[in-house]
Design a protein around this motif. Structure first.
Motif, PDB file in Angstrom:
ATOM      1  N   ASN A 105      10.641  72.388  35.322  1.00 10.13           N
ATOM      2  CA  ASN A 105      10.543  71.375  34.269  1.00 10.13           C
ATOM      3  C   ASN A 105      10.590  69.968  34.867  1.00 10.13           C
ATOM      4  N   GLY A 106       9.730  69.096  34.351  1.00  8.77           N
ATOM      5  CA  GLY A 106       9.702  67.724  34.825  1.00  8.77           C
ATOM      6  C   GLY A 106       8.749  67.485  35.968  1.00  8.77           C
TER       7      GLY A 106
ATOM      8  N   CYS B 292       7.064  69.006  30.736  1.00  2.98           N
ATOM      9  CA  CYS B 292       7.967  67.871  30.580  1.00  2.98           C
ATOM     10  C   CYS B 292       8.785  68.013  29.300  1.00  2.98           C
ATOM     11  N   SER B 293       9.735  68.937  29.320  1.00  2.00           N
ATOM     12  CA  SER B 293      10.617  69.150  28.174  1.00  2.00           C
ATOM     13  C   SER B 293      11.970  68.513  28.443  1.00  2.00           C
ATOM     14  N   LEU B 294      12.594  68.038  27.402  1.00  2.00           N
ATOM     15  CA  LEU B 294      13.945  67.489  27.558  1.00  2.00           C
ATOM     16  C   LEU B 294      14.880  68.547  28.136  1.00  2.00           C
TER      17      LEU B 294
ATOM     18  N   HIS C 109      16.885  69.663  41.876  1.00  3.94           N
ATOM     19  CA  HIS C 109      16.794  69.874  40.427  1.00  3.94           C
ATOM     20  C   HIS C 109      16.246  68.609  39.781  1.00  3.94           C
ATOM     21  N   THR C 110      15.404  68.807  38.765  1.00  4.54           N
ATOM     22  CA  THR C 110      14.867  67.692  37.993  1.00  4.54           C
ATOM     23  C   THR C 110      15.446  67.717  36.590  1.00  4.54           C
ATOM     24  N   ILE C 111      15.900  66.564  36.130  1.00  2.72           N
ATOM     25  CA  ILE C 111      16.458  66.416  34.791  1.00  2.72           C
ATOM     26  C   ILE C 111      15.572  65.459  33.991  1.00  2.72           C
TER      27      ILE C 111
END
Length: 238
Positions: free
Chosen positions: A46-47, A53-55, A232-234
């Motif tokens: 994700n991201g 691109c989800s929260l 990790h992507t936030i």
């Protein structure tokens, strides 16, 4: 001495040693293959792009948040805690710009030590290890040096993260989940540091991750001998 050179010289220098003694010697020089084995597990993607691109999930800060994060602007948060070294690389992305990088965001992280204890609470109120803050660079990246976390009963292995914008406004509180296979290997191999065995709670049964953690699972690679890197992507709304 590398292995080829050792074998080249071995039979000419061993003299009276028997062939059996020679191979016994070779065996004693062998490094434990478990400790040097490269372990890796791919987590959330994700991201990574505007189409992915989800929260990131919002989670509780838990009972042990950082009390004064602005006083803990440090890259190496290890303190005096012992464990397998780990680098944590966290990228912060903005959902409102198709997952573009966010520069100058504050990223706070905290986690327990190898025995499952947190600083700033309980018996450790006057110390601040395994807690810290970094500011993201132009690529949205914040990095920390720490140790592979331990675990405590009732929770899966995790790292807490709190993200703020450059003005100090809170954008997201979340947690990073760990792949079970690597955790199990660490806790049953590096027993000098991790003395409790495997974690008693899986991600699936965890009261935080149990409703889904696909956007919270970190990517981990490395070895017990050399240490690990977690990436990790936030994704936040900013």
């Amino acid at each position: 001495m590398d292995r080829k050179e050792f074998l080249k010289r071995g039979f000419t220098t061993l003299g009276a040693l028997s062939v059996a003694s020679f191979f016994t010697y070779c065996k004693s020089e062998t490094i434990d293959p478990v400790s040097t084995e490269i372990l890796s597990s791919t987590g959330s993607t994700n991201g990574s792009s505007a189409s992915n691109c989800s929260l990131t999930n919002s989670e509780t800060e838990g009972p042990y948040p950082i009390k004064n994060p602005s006083s803990l602007v440090i890259n190496d948060i290890t303190g005096d805690r012992k464990g397998i070294p780990m680098v944590v690389n966290i990228s912060i992305r903005n959902k409102n710009t198709g997952c573009g990088a966010i520069e100058n965001a504050f990223v706070d992280i905290w986690h327990c030590d190898a025995d499952g204890n947190y600083s700033e609470y309980g018996s450790y109120t006057s110390v601040h290890w395994l807690r810290g803050r970094q500011t993201t660079d132009k690529d949205g990246l914040a990095s920390f040096k720490t140790i592979f976390p331990g675990w405590y009963s009732g929770r899966a292995v995790h790292i807490h993260v709190h993200v703020y914008n450059s003005s100090g406004k809170s954008l997201l509180v979340t947690q990073i989940a760990f792949p079970a296979a690597i955790c199990d290997t660490v806790y049953t191999t590096a027993t000098d540091f991790y003395k409790k065995g495997k974690a008693d709670t899986t991600n699936e049964r965890d009261n935080v991750f149990g409703d889904g953690y696909s956007n919270e699972l970190g990517t981990i690679s490395g070895s017990i001998k050399e240490g690990f890197t977690l990436t990790h992507t936030i994704v936040v709304n900013a």
